[in-house]
Design an enzyme around this catalytic site. Structure first.
Site, PDB file in Angstrom:
ATOM      1  N   SER A   1     -15.408 -44.703 -20.153  1.00 15.90           N
ATOM      2  CA  SER A   1     -16.088 -45.562 -21.126  1.00 15.90           C
ATOM      3  C   SER A   1     -15.500 -45.518 -22.525  1.00 15.90           C
ATOM      4  O   SER A   1     -15.783 -46.390 -23.347  1.00 15.90           O
ATOM      5  CB  SER A   1     -17.578 -45.207 -21.207  1.00 15.90           C
ATOM      6  OG  SER A   1     -17.784 -43.986 -21.892  1.00 15.90           O
TER       7      SER A   1
ATOM      8  N   LYS B   1     -19.874 -41.874 -27.343  1.00 14.69           N
ATOM      9  CA  LYS B   1     -19.708 -43.275 -27.738  1.00 14.69           C
ATOM     10  C   LYS B   1     -19.320 -43.336 -29.208  1.00 14.69           C
ATOM     11  O   LYS B   1     -19.262 -42.319 -29.895  1.00 14.69           O
ATOM     12  CB  LYS B   1     -21.007 -44.068 -27.519  1.00 14.69           C
ATOM     13  CG  LYS B   1     -21.615 -43.955 -26.130  1.00 14.69           C
ATOM     14  CD  LYS B   1     -20.764 -44.587 -25.045  1.00 14.69           C
ATOM     15  CE  LYS B   1     -21.384 -44.351 -23.658  1.00 14.69           C
ATOM     16  NZ  LYS B   1     -20.524 -44.885 -22.572  1.00 14.69           N
TER      17      LYS B   1
END
EC number: 3.4.21.89
Length: 206
Positions: free
Chosen positions: A52, A94
């Site tokens: 990700s 993230k």
């Protein structure tokens, strides 16, 4: 006289060995306490799991997370953070895209913050490569955009951040799970320490 001296030397040796063992035990206890304190309150290791955050972070890389920084200030745009996801019982890594009060909109590969188009230098090359292939880096479909059917609120609430993965079409992030509460943020990823050929400080400003 000689016998007493021999016994004395033997006793001294035993006493010295005992003291040395005690000192070693003390040192080990202090080391354990320090490691616990450092990991609990200052820094902790984190393993990147999944794609990700590609192309900037790869699965299997080991990072050091700075847990103390956000005690003194709030997260900022572009910083890479690790946070807990209680619903899934694991941690995510993230990038901070929105902070409290920001109005976020993602349309295709265009990111708008407070109605202004914002450049994202950390994925600029990846976006250009996708466009050269005639594709969107963010992926096709409304679910990749923001707001969407899963998260409709556009303004980042107080006490939260909006975070997305760099690999936009292969990331479960605030577009799906919603805003991340401050209490869930573990800290900022500051150092890559494994593999050895990638040891480096992580760039948060471009």
């Amino acid at each position: 006289m000689t016998g007493r001296s021999t016994r004395q030397r033997s006793s001294d040796k035993k006493g010295g060995a005992y003291k040395e063992i005690v000192e070693w035990i003390k040192a080990l206890v202090i080391a354990v306490v320090l490691v616990f304190f450092i990991r609990q309150f200052l820094f902790s290791p984190f393993i990147v799991d999944g794609p990700s955050m590609e192309p900037n972070f790869e699965s299997g890389e080991r990072l050091i997370v700075n847990k103390i920084l956000y005690t003194f200030r709030e997260p900022k745009f572009g910083e890479v953070v690790v946070f807990d996801v209680p619903e899934q019982g694991r941690k995510f890594i993230k990038r901070v895209i929105g902070v409290p009060g920001d109005k976020i909109k993602l349309e295709g590969d265009d990111l708008y913050i407070n109605d202004k188009l914002v450049e994202e230098p950390y994925i600029k090359q990846a976006i250009e490569e996708a466009h050269a292939r005639g594709e969107l880096y963010n992926g096709d479909g409304s679910s990749y955009n923001f707001p969407n059917d899963m998260v409709q609120e556009m303004v980042v609430p107080e006490g939260t951040i909006f975070a997305m993965g760099d690999h936009r079409d292969n990331s479960t992030d605030s577009r799906m799970i919603g805003f991340v509460e401050d209490k869930e943020v573990v800290g900022r990823a500051d150092v890559i320490f494994w593999p050895f050929d990638k040891i480096s400080f992580i760039k948060h400003r471009y």
